[in-house]
Scaffold this motif. Structure first.
Motif, PDB file in Angstrom:
ATOM      1  N   LEU A   1       0.855  -1.188   0.000  1.00 27.74           N
ATOM      2  CA  LEU A   1       0.000   0.000   0.000  1.00 27.74           C
ATOM      3  C   LEU A   1       0.885   1.230   0.000  1.00 27.74           C
ATOM      4  O   LEU A   1       1.812   1.346   0.805  1.00 27.74           O
ATOM      5  N   LEU A   2       0.600   2.146  -0.919  1.00 29.65           N
ATOM      6  CA  LEU A   2       1.218   3.470  -0.940  1.00 29.65           C
ATOM      7  C   LEU A   2       0.090   4.475  -0.792  1.00 29.65           C
ATOM      8  O   LEU A   2      -0.808   4.531  -1.646  1.00 29.65           O
ATOM      9  N   ALA A   3       0.121   5.243   0.285  1.00 31.59           N
ATOM     10  CA  ALA A   3      -0.924   6.234   0.561  1.00 31.59           C
ATOM     11  C   ALA A   3      -0.260   7.614   0.535  1.00 31.59           C
ATOM     12  O   ALA A   3       0.517   7.954   1.427  1.00 31.59           O
ATOM     13  N   TYR A   4      -0.571   8.394  -0.494  1.00 32.21           N
ATOM     14  CA  TYR A   4       0.090   9.685  -0.725  1.00 32.21           C
ATOM     15  C   TYR A   4      -0.617  10.820   0.018  1.00 32.21           C
ATOM     16  O   TYR A   4      -1.820  11.009  -0.122  1.00 32.21           O
TER      17      TYR A   4
ATOM     18  N   ASP B   1       3.617  -2.798   3.768  1.00 30.44           N
ATOM     19  CA  ASP B   1       3.819  -4.029   3.013  1.00 30.44           C
ATOM     20  C   ASP B   1       2.819  -5.102   3.459  1.00 30.44           C
ATOM     21  O   ASP B   1       2.127  -4.940   4.466  1.00 30.44           O
ATOM     22  N   LYS B   2       2.774  -6.186   2.718  1.00 29.14           N
ATOM     23  CA  LYS B   2       1.924  -7.346   3.011  1.00 29.14           C
ATOM     24  C   LYS B   2       0.439  -6.990   3.022  1.00 29.14           C
ATOM     25  O   LYS B   2      -0.306  -7.399   3.900  1.00 29.14           O
TER      26      LYS B   2
ATOM     27  N   GLU C   1      -9.860  -4.870   1.958  1.00 27.40           N
ATOM     28  CA  GLU C   1     -10.265  -5.132   3.340  1.00 27.40           C
ATOM     29  C   GLU C   1      -9.079  -4.977   4.295  1.00 27.40           C
ATOM     30  O   GLU C   1      -9.218  -4.451   5.391  1.00 27.40           O
ATOM     31  N   ALA C   2      -7.895  -5.426   3.866  1.00 29.65           N
ATOM     32  CA  ALA C   2      -6.695  -5.283   4.695  1.00 29.65           C
ATOM     33  C   ALA C   2      -6.331  -3.812   4.882  1.00 29.65           C
ATOM     34  O   ALA C   2      -5.895  -3.406   5.964  1.00 29.65           O
ATOM     35  N   VAL C   3      -6.521  -3.017   3.847  1.00 29.89           N
ATOM     36  CA  VAL C   3      -6.272  -1.580   3.944  1.00 29.89           C
ATOM     37  C   VAL C   3      -7.238  -0.951   4.940  1.00 29.89           C
ATOM     38  O   VAL C   3      -6.836  -0.171   5.816  1.00 29.89           O
ATOM     39  N   LEU C   4      -8.512  -1.309   4.838  1.00 33.30           N
ATOM     40  CA  LEU C   4      -9.511  -0.768   5.762  1.00 33.30           C
ATOM     41  C   LEU C   4      -9.205  -1.156   7.204  1.00 33.30           C
ATOM     42  O   LEU C   4      -9.316  -0.330   8.114  1.00 33.30           O
ATOM     43  N   GLU C   5      -8.805  -2.398   7.422  1.00 28.17           N
ATOM     44  CA  GLU C   5      -8.445  -2.846   8.766  1.00 28.17           C
ATOM     45  C   GLU C   5      -7.238  -2.081   9.309  1.00 28.17           C
ATOM     46  O   GLU C   5      -7.194  -1.734  10.492  1.00 28.17           O
TER      47      GLU C   5
END
Length: 85
Positions: A12-15, A62-63, A68-72
């Motif tokens: 995940l890259l969150a700018y 990473d990972k 759903e993983a991003v939301l968690e």
């Protein structure tokens, strides 16, 4: 919030906002993210890179295998710091 979210190769890259003078950087939300990263440095990290619009600040996790993983992940930041409000 974030200007752009990218999930690529399980990362995940969150700018963050490109304007360094943005009020976002003074907000409670940004402070919560920084607090989380300080408490859990192996969960995610802040990075910088040069972009077309200047220096870009982004969060890297990473990972990540799904939305759903991003939301968690973002929920865990909120849960960790909600008692401070």
């Amino acid at each position: 919030g974030f200007e752009k979210l990218v999930i690529k190769n399980h990362t995940l890259l969150a700018y963050f906002p490109t304007n360094a003078q943005s009020k976002y950087y003074q907000s409670d939300i940004f402070k919560k993210i920084l607090e989380y990263l300080q408490k859990f440095p192996f969960e995610a990290s802040l990075k910088q890179k040069n972009g077309n619009e200047g220096l870009l600040l982004y969060l890297r996790k990473d990972k990540v295998n799904s939305i759903e993983a991003v939301l968690e992940f973002f929920k865990s930041i909120k849960e960790l710091t909600k008692n401070r409000d």
